[in-house]
Every structure is written in C-alpha cells, then in structure tokens.
Design a protein around this motif. Structure first.
Motif, PDB file in Angstrom:
ATOM      1  N   TYR A  58      27.171 143.694 -52.502  1.00 31.30           N
ATOM      2  CA  TYR A  58      26.095 142.874 -51.965  1.00 31.30           C
ATOM      3  C   TYR A  58      25.310 142.218 -53.098  1.00 31.30           C
ATOM      4  O   TYR A  58      25.202 142.759 -54.192  1.00 31.30           O
ATOM      5  CB  TYR A  58      25.148 143.712 -51.105  1.00 31.30           C
ATOM      6  N   ILE A  59      24.751 141.040 -52.799  1.00 33.70           N
ATOM      7  CA  ILE A  59      23.850 140.385 -53.736  1.00 33.70           C
ATOM      8  C   ILE A  59      22.473 141.023 -53.568  1.00 33.70           C
ATOM      9  O   ILE A  59      21.921 141.046 -52.464  1.00 33.70           O
ATOM     10  CB  ILE A  59      23.760 138.874 -53.458  1.00 33.70           C
ATOM     11  N   LEU A  60      21.914 141.559 -54.658  1.00 28.50           N
ATOM     12  CA  LEU A  60      20.615 142.215 -54.611  1.00 28.50           C
ATOM     13  C   LEU A  60      19.547 141.322 -55.222  1.00 28.50           C
ATOM     14  O   LEU A  60      19.804 140.606 -56.204  1.00 28.50           O
ATOM     15  CB  LEU A  60      20.654 143.544 -55.355  1.00 28.50           C
ATOM     16  N   GLY A  61      18.358 141.374 -54.637  1.00 30.78           N
ATOM     17  CA  GLY A  61      17.262 140.568 -55.145  1.00 30.78           C
ATOM     18  C   GLY A  61      15.931 141.274 -54.980  1.00 30.78           C
ATOM     19  O   GLY A  61      15.825 142.313 -54.337  1.00 30.78           O
ATOM     20  N   SER A  62      14.891 140.666 -55.574  1.00 28.03           N
ATOM     21  CA  SER A  62      13.537 141.185 -55.473  1.00 28.03           C
ATOM     22  C   SER A  62      12.630 140.058 -55.007  1.00 28.03           C
ATOM     23  O   SER A  62      12.695 138.939 -55.527  1.00 28.03           O
ATOM     24  CB  SER A  62      13.071 141.725 -56.824  1.00 28.03           C
ATOM     25  N   HIS A  63      11.783 140.347 -54.018  1.00 26.22           N
ATOM     26  CA  HIS A  63      10.983 139.318 -53.359  1.00 26.22           C
ATOM     27  C   HIS A  63       9.527 139.363 -53.818  1.00 26.22           C
ATOM     28  O   HIS A  63       8.948 140.428 -53.995  1.00 26.22           O
ATOM     29  CB  HIS A  63      11.053 139.530 -51.842  1.00 26.22           C
ATOM     30  N   ASP A  64       8.929 138.174 -53.993  1.00 21.49           N
ATOM     31  CA  ASP A  64       7.504 138.044 -54.319  1.00 21.49           C
ATOM     32  C   ASP A  64       7.121 138.769 -55.597  1.00 21.49           C
ATOM     33  O   ASP A  64       6.053 139.415 -55.678  1.00 21.49           O
ATOM     34  CB  ASP A  64       6.625 138.548 -53.161  1.00 21.49           C
ATOM     35  N   ASP A  65       7.946 138.691 -56.618  1.00 23.36           N
ATOM     36  CA  ASP A  65       7.572 139.286 -57.900  1.00 23.36           C
ATOM     37  C   ASP A  65       6.306 138.604 -58.417  1.00 23.36           C
ATOM     38  O   ASP A  65       6.231 137.370 -58.481  1.00 23.36           O
ATOM     39  CB  ASP A  65       8.698 139.115 -58.919  1.00 23.36           C
ATOM     40  N   THR A  66       5.327 139.422 -58.810  1.00 32.22           N
ATOM     41  CA  THR A  66       4.041 138.893 -59.262  1.00 32.22           C
ATOM     42  C   THR A  66       3.759 139.231 -60.719  1.00 32.22           C
ATOM     43  O   THR A  66       3.146 138.455 -61.433  1.00 32.22           O
ATOM     44  CB  THR A  66       2.910 139.450 -58.364  1.00 32.22           C
ATOM     45  N   THR A  67       4.244 140.377 -61.173  1.00 28.62           N
ATOM     46  CA  THR A  67       4.000 140.831 -62.541  1.00 28.62           C
ATOM     47  C   THR A  67       5.320 140.998 -63.292  1.00 28.62           C
ATOM     48  O   THR A  67       6.399 141.029 -62.690  1.00 28.62           O
ATOM     49  CB  THR A  67       3.261 142.181 -62.545  1.00 28.62           C
ATOM     50  N   ILE A  68       5.223 141.143 -64.596  1.00 27.37           N
ATOM     51  CA  ILE A  68       6.401 141.429 -65.409  1.00 27.37           C
ATOM     52  C   ILE A  68       7.053 142.729 -64.952  1.00 27.37           C
ATOM     53  O   ILE A  68       8.288 142.837 -64.882  1.00 27.37           O
ATOM     54  CB  ILE A  68       6.008 141.504 -66.900  1.00 27.37           C
ATOM     55  N   GLU A  69       6.222 143.712 -64.590  1.00 28.22           N
ATOM     56  CA  GLU A  69       6.740 145.006 -64.155  1.00 28.22           C
ATOM     57  C   GLU A  69       7.547 144.881 -62.858  1.00 28.22           C
ATOM     58  O   GLU A  69       8.560 145.571 -62.684  1.00 28.22           O
ATOM     59  CB  GLU A  69       5.580 145.990 -63.956  1.00 28.22           C
ATOM     60  N   HIS A  70       7.133 144.010 -61.963  1.00 25.29           N
ATOM     61  CA  HIS A  70       7.891 143.790 -60.732  1.00 25.29           C
ATOM     62  C   HIS A  70       9.294 143.277 -61.040  1.00 25.29           C
ATOM     63  O   HIS A  70      10.289 143.730 -60.456  1.00 25.29           O
ATOM     64  CB  HIS A  70       7.182 142.770 -59.838  1.00 25.29           C
ATOM     65  N   VAL A  71       9.374 142.314 -61.960  1.00 27.31           N
ATOM     66  CA  VAL A  71      10.679 141.734 -62.312  1.00 27.31           C
ATOM     67  C   VAL A  71      11.555 142.788 -62.978  1.00 27.31           C
ATOM     68  O   VAL A  71      12.744 142.925 -62.660  1.00 27.31           O
ATOM     69  CB  VAL A  71      10.498 140.514 -63.238  1.00 27.31           C
ATOM     70  N   GLU A  72      10.978 143.540 -63.888  1.00 27.09           N
ATOM     71  CA  GLU A  72      11.740 144.585 -64.587  1.00 27.09           C
ATOM     72  C   GLU A  72      12.213 145.652 -63.610  1.00 27.09           C
ATOM     73  O   GLU A  72      13.339 146.157 -63.736  1.00 27.09           O
ATOM     74  CB  GLU A  72      10.879 145.193 -65.689  1.00 27.09           C
ATOM     75  N   GLU A  73      11.381 146.000 -62.648  1.00 24.02           N
ATOM     76  CA  GLU A  73      11.777 146.984 -61.649  1.00 24.02           C
ATOM     77  C   GLU A  73      12.946 146.469 -60.819  1.00 24.02           C
ATOM     78  O   GLU A  73      13.914 147.192 -60.566  1.00 24.02           O
ATOM     79  CB  GLU A  73      10.593 147.308 -60.730  1.00 24.02           C
ATOM     80  N   GLY A  74      12.876 145.198 -60.392  1.00 21.11           N
ATOM     81  CA  GLY A  74      13.975 144.624 -59.638  1.00 21.11           C
ATOM     82  C   GLY A  74      15.266 144.625 -60.432  1.00 21.11           C
ATOM     83  O   GLY A  74      16.329 145.005 -59.920  1.00 21.11           O
ATOM     84  N   LYS A  75      15.189 144.217 -61.687  1.00 24.77           N
ATOM     85  CA  LYS A  75      16.363 144.200 -62.560  1.00 24.77           C
ATOM     86  C   LYS A  75      16.945 145.610 -62.717  1.00 24.77           C
ATOM     87  O   LYS A  75      18.168 145.807 -62.666  1.00 24.77           O
ATOM     88  CB  LYS A  75      15.967 143.644 -63.929  1.00 24.77           C
TER      89      LYS A  75
END
Length: 397
Positions: free
Chosen positions: A220-237
């Motif tokens: 499946y293609i995984l993604g992260s929605h409404d990233d607001t902070t650097i930590e959100h993006v890193e967590e999604g990754k």
C-alpha cells in the motif's frame, strides 16, 4: 481492431505541448503525430488534449452521502452521481477518502467506514471511471485494531494515510477548534474547551501507527495528513510514509521535500488563491517547488481549473498537467500504464477548452472508450486563433 483518431488537438505530453493528432488502438495510445490534421476522426478543434486527471484524495463521496448534517442518502445513489461528476470534470481515476475514525460530529464511525468500503468494492467496476479507496486512518482511535485485517481484504484499497485527530495538533489550532464548536453547537467557549480537553485526554493515550504500518507496509501507498511541524513529517517518514498530504506549514513542506516525500496539496487552495482555513497556500508552495501533486480535496472542478490558472500564471502546460496526472501516477506506481500521453499507455484522455479561466470538458476517454461528451461549440471557440496552419492527411482510419 478498435481504432480511434483524435485530430486537431493541442496535445500536452510530459515535456511539451503542440497541435497534432493521437491514434488509439484497442484502448492504447498507438501513435502521436505533430502538426498533422486529418479529415477523418474526431476533430477537437484546437481543444487541449491531456491525460485524465488522477485524483488521489477527494472527500466528495462524503458530501454526496451527507450533503447536510443528518440528511443521508444511499451509497448507490451517491456513488452514481459522484462518478458522473468526476467524469464531467476530466477525472479518470478517483481515490475516495474514507475516514476510519470515530467522530459523531462528522457522521463517522469505524463500522460505517468498513461497510461503506465494502459497498464501494462491490460496485466500483460498473462505473464510468476508475475508483479506488484512500483510507484516512485515525491512529488515535479506540477499536481500530479490530478493523486492520478486514481492511486488507478490500480490493479497491490502495492508499493508507495517517490522519491524526488530536485537537490542536494539526490543521486547526485549539482557538479555531473552540470557535468552530461554539458556532456549530451553540455552546460557550468554556463548554467547547471542556469537550476538546476530554477528547485530547482520550486520544493522546492511543497511538496505533506501528500496527498500521505493519499491516499495510507491503503493498500500500502510505502517507501522512496535515503535517504541521518537522516532527510530524519525521514521524510519518518513520512509519513508512512516502507522501506528505496537505502539509499546513512551509516548514513541514520543506522538511517533506528534504526527506524525499511526495507533497500533495489541494486544488481548491490553488484555484481560490489560498487555504480556506489559513494554512499553507498552494501558490506559495508551488513557487518554492514544494508541491508535486494537486488533488480535488473537496471540489472536483478545481483540478482542471487549477491547470488552467497555472498556465495563465506562466507555468508551462506540461508542468501544470503533470501535477494532476503523471506525478500522482508515479506516486502510485501507475505510470507505466497511465498518467501521460505516451505511446503504449492506456488512452485515458481528456479534451477541454479554457476560454473562461476554467476548464469546459468536451470529451473524456477511459482506455479509449468515450465516458463523457458535451458540446459547448455555440458558446466557446477554444484556441482557434492560436492554431498554426496544419497539413492535411487522410489516413483512412
């Protein structure tokens, strides 16, 4: 052999645009011919001819099911008209976002999401365009783990996105959340904050990202929605995301680009000139090369509408069109079969005119089959003044 000829079109490929013709054989693009006009076939009269839009995120089905709070309609009814509207807007592949969360305020529950997804599975092959499921999974929902394995059995599920709903963490600040609830429920700000605090306390104790990742990481293609902070993006990754969907700030978008994630923003955001809730502007993101894909989000017409606006703003037709076709196809690993006008690919094609700062869709093909056709010829003369003088050749097709 089933052969079609589309001629006198302004064709947009991944790298250039030109007046020419396209020959389709058995649903596949067989030939692309520059600067040739044919006396037979479908004369597109200088209309734009582009690959069909691939919409990786739309909430439109939810709006057809519940156009007003408490006013629900049956899925077959809602899906039929959503499908027709997608075709009329030049969208040939649709990913309906189904929210797997418990949210009574938005008519959402895990059991209803599962039943809705199964019904889409059962009906998707009888519709005009291609339909897939985009699961917006709230990792902070109780009871979610009971639904992960049944979700893997859904034929149409292809995208899974972490969609955190802890109040104040992402799209809306606490202050915005309080304002929304006081207006919606006729309560005081203090009562709204008390409700929000109760939700914060409950959801902050739950994080099912690891289980979601283990369930869906293989196909499946995984993604992260409404990233607001650097930590959100890193967590999604960290949890396997290859997509940052609707980042709400420039710092989040910049981090997503740094980490090599695809970035998707809403076409309504671009077309309207900014976010309706004060988040990152698609215009600003594109100016900084921080947007790869535009999706319809909640409004189908803005996908092609944004293409028209981008071209009007000096963005090349190829770059604009790639953002709604080839780039999403690449994210999804569909690009060997569709997403661009290239020989050997499926003939998912859209012809439209753009005289009035929006797209008037005239023809839509899915694998070479006409799925939608309209005639605005009495009102619009698209691109007639821009057409170069063409040679005439009768192919006998």
């Amino acid at each position: 052999m089933n052969t079609h000829l589309l001629t006198n079109a302004r064709i947009v490929t991944p790298t250039e645009d030109f007046i020419g013709s396209v020959i389709i054989e058995n649903g596949i693009i067989a030939e692309i011919i520059k600067d040739k006009y044919f006396t037979e076939g479908i004369d597109l009269k200088g209309q734009w001819l582009i690959p069909g839009c691939i919409d990786i995120h739309t909430d439109y089905l939810e709006k057809e099911l519940y156009p007003r709070s408490g006013a629900g309609f049956p899925l077959p009814f809602a899906l039929h008209f959503m499908d027709a509207r997608a075709a009329a807007c030049g969208i040939t592949t649709v990913f309906s976002a189904v929210s797997f969360s418990d949210n009574e305020e938005k008519n959402r529950s895990l059991s209803e999401a599962m039943e809705l997804s199964r019904q889409i599975d059962a009906t998707r092959h009888s519709l005009l365009v291609r339909h897939f499921l985009h699961a917006r999974i709230d990792p902070n929902s109780e009871g979610l783990l009971n639904y992960l394995e049944p979700m893997r059995q859904l034929e149409s599920l292809y995208m899974v996105v972490y969609n955190d709903h802890i109040p104040g963490q992402r799209q809306y600040t606490i202050e915005q959340q309080i304002e929304l609830r006081t207006k919606a429920f006729g309560i005081t700000p203090e009562e709204a904050m008390a409700r929000l605090q109760k939700q914060i306390d409950k959801t902050s104790r739950i994080n099912n990202r690891a289980q979601i990742y283990e369930t869906f990481k293989d196909k499946y293609i995984l993604g992260s929605h409404d990233d607001t902070t650097i930590e959100h993006v890193e967590e999604g990754k960290y949890y396997g995301a290859t997509l940052s969907e609707m980042p709400t700030t420039l710092i989040a978008a910049r981090k997503a680009k740094e980490l090599g994630l695809w970035i998707c923003l809403g076409a309504p955001n671009y077309y309207r000139g900014g976010s309706h809730c004060g988040n990152l502007s698609s215009i600003d993101a594109i100016a900084e090369d921080l947007c790869d894909i535009l999706c319809s989000d909640y409004h189908f017409p803005t996908m092609l509408g944004s293409v028209v606006k981008m071209i009007g703003n000096g963005i090349s037709p190829s770059k604009a069109v790639n953002m709604v076709s080839l780039n999403p196809a690449r994210l999804l690993n569909f690009d060997t079969e569709t997403g661009s006008i290239e020989i050997g690919k499926k003939a998912d094609l859209v012809a439209f005119s753009s005289e009035k700062s929006f797209a008037s869709v005239l023809n839509v093909f899915v694998e070479g089959i006409v799925k939608y056709r309209a005639d605005y010829s009495l009102a619009i003369q698209p691109l007639a003044a821009e057409q170069p003088e063409l040679n005439t050749l009768n192919t006998g097709v």
